[in-house]
Motif scaffolding. Structure first.
Motif, short mmCIF file in Angstrom:
data_model
loop_
_atom_site.label_atom_id
_atom_site.label_comp_id
_atom_site.label_asym_id
_atom_site.label_seq_id
_atom_site.Cartn_x
_atom_site.Cartn_y
_atom_site.Cartn_z
N UNK A 137 0.86 -1.18 0.00
CA UNK A 137 0.00 0.00 0.00
C UNK A 137 0.90 1.23 0.00
N UNK A 138 0.76 2.03 -1.06
CA UNK A 138 1.56 3.24 -1.21
C UNK A 138 0.68 4.43 -0.85
N UNK A 139 1.00 5.16 0.20
CA UNK A 139 0.18 6.29 0.61
C UNK A 139 0.21 7.41 -0.43
N UNK A 140 -0.72 8.36 -0.36
CA UNK A 140 -0.70 9.49 -1.29
C UNK A 140 0.66 10.19 -1.26
N UNK A 141 1.17 10.53 -2.43
CA UNK A 141 2.44 11.23 -2.54
C UNK A 141 3.68 10.36 -2.36
N UNK A 142 3.52 9.05 -2.26
CA UNK A 142 4.63 8.13 -2.02
C UNK A 142 5.66 8.17 -3.15
N UNK A 155 -4.64 6.34 -1.83
CA UNK A 155 -3.55 5.36 -1.79
C UNK A 155 -3.54 4.53 -3.07
N UNK A 156 -2.42 3.90 -3.32
CA UNK A 156 -2.29 2.92 -4.40
C UNK A 156 -2.02 1.58 -3.75
N UNK A 157 -2.76 0.55 -4.19
CA UNK A 157 -2.54 -0.81 -3.67
C UNK A 157 -2.15 -1.70 -4.84
N UNK A 158 -1.08 -2.47 -4.63
CA UNK A 158 -0.58 -3.36 -5.67
C UNK A 158 -0.29 -4.74 -5.09
N UNK A 159 -0.31 -5.76 -5.94
CA UNK A 159 0.17 -7.09 -5.58
C UNK A 159 1.38 -7.37 -6.47
N UNK A 160 2.48 -7.76 -5.83
CA UNK A 160 3.74 -7.99 -6.53
C UNK A 160 4.06 -9.48 -6.51
N UNK A 161 4.33 -10.04 -7.69
CA UNK A 161 4.72 -11.44 -7.86
C UNK A 161 6.18 -11.44 -8.29
N UNK A 162 7.06 -12.14 -7.54
CA UNK A 162 8.50 -12.16 -7.84
C UNK A 162 9.03 -13.58 -7.83
N UNK A 163 10.04 -13.81 -8.65
CA UNK A 163 10.76 -15.09 -8.64
C UNK A 163 12.24 -14.77 -8.53
N UNK A 164 12.95 -15.52 -7.69
CA UNK A 164 14.39 -15.31 -7.55
C UNK A 164 15.06 -16.47 -6.87
N UNK A 165 16.35 -16.31 -6.61
CA UNK A 165 17.12 -17.35 -5.93
C UNK A 165 16.75 -17.39 -4.45
N UNK A 166 16.57 -18.59 -3.93
CA UNK A 166 16.26 -18.74 -2.51
C UNK A 166 17.40 -18.17 -1.68
N UNK A 167 17.02 -17.42 -0.64
CA UNK A 167 18.01 -16.89 0.29
C UNK A 167 18.72 -15.63 -0.19
N UNK A 168 18.40 -15.13 -1.37
CA UNK A 168 19.03 -13.91 -1.88
C UNK A 168 17.95 -12.81 -1.97
#
Length: 140
Positions: free
Chosen positions: A59-64, A120-133
């Protein structure tokens, strides 16, 4: 939570199916976002040794204005509410409205903004990466 389930599931499937070859992030300091973060999923990516998938709501508040950072692996952002404005080094500013999906470029320095002064702005972020990094690397 009003999320277009079909878009979110499509984005998650895209993340899981993409050929992951993240850049080496050794020596990169992890970026800690200033926005409100709600973890939703963090688990090994099925069928891909050494990789994990992370799904978070922000959640990004106004002006973020977020900090400058990069991602060593694939990142897809679904805008739930408001609009997300993204500045990526070397590219034109892009604003993504609610109901749309944005794919962040791998390894490029960027930062996110909520240009609204009232919503506010609300987003859902999907990420893939190396475990533990780290999945988000602080830029200089």
């Amino acid at each position: 939570m009003r999320i277009r389930r079909k878009f979110c599931l499509t984005a998650l499937a895209a993340v899981m199916l993409v050929s992951v070859n993240p850049r080496d992030v050794l020596g990169g300091e992890e970026y800690k976002p200033k926005a409100k973060v709600t973890p939703l999923v963090q688990e090994p990516l099925p069928g891909v040794d050494g990789r994990e998938v992370i799904v978070k709501e922000f959640e990004l508040p106004p002006g973020f204005v977020g900090g400058r950072h990069s991602h060593p692996g694939p990142v897809y952002v679904y805008v739930i509410e408001g609009a997300l404005t993204v500045d990526v080094d070397g590219l034109d500013r892009q604003t993504v409205p609610a109901g749309e999906l944005y794919q962040e470029p791998i390894g490029r320095v960027m930062h996110a903004r909520n240009l609204s002064t009232t919503q506010p702005t609300r987003i859902v972020v999907f990420q893939v990466g190396e475990q533990g990094k780290p999945m988000m690397i602080k830029a200089q």
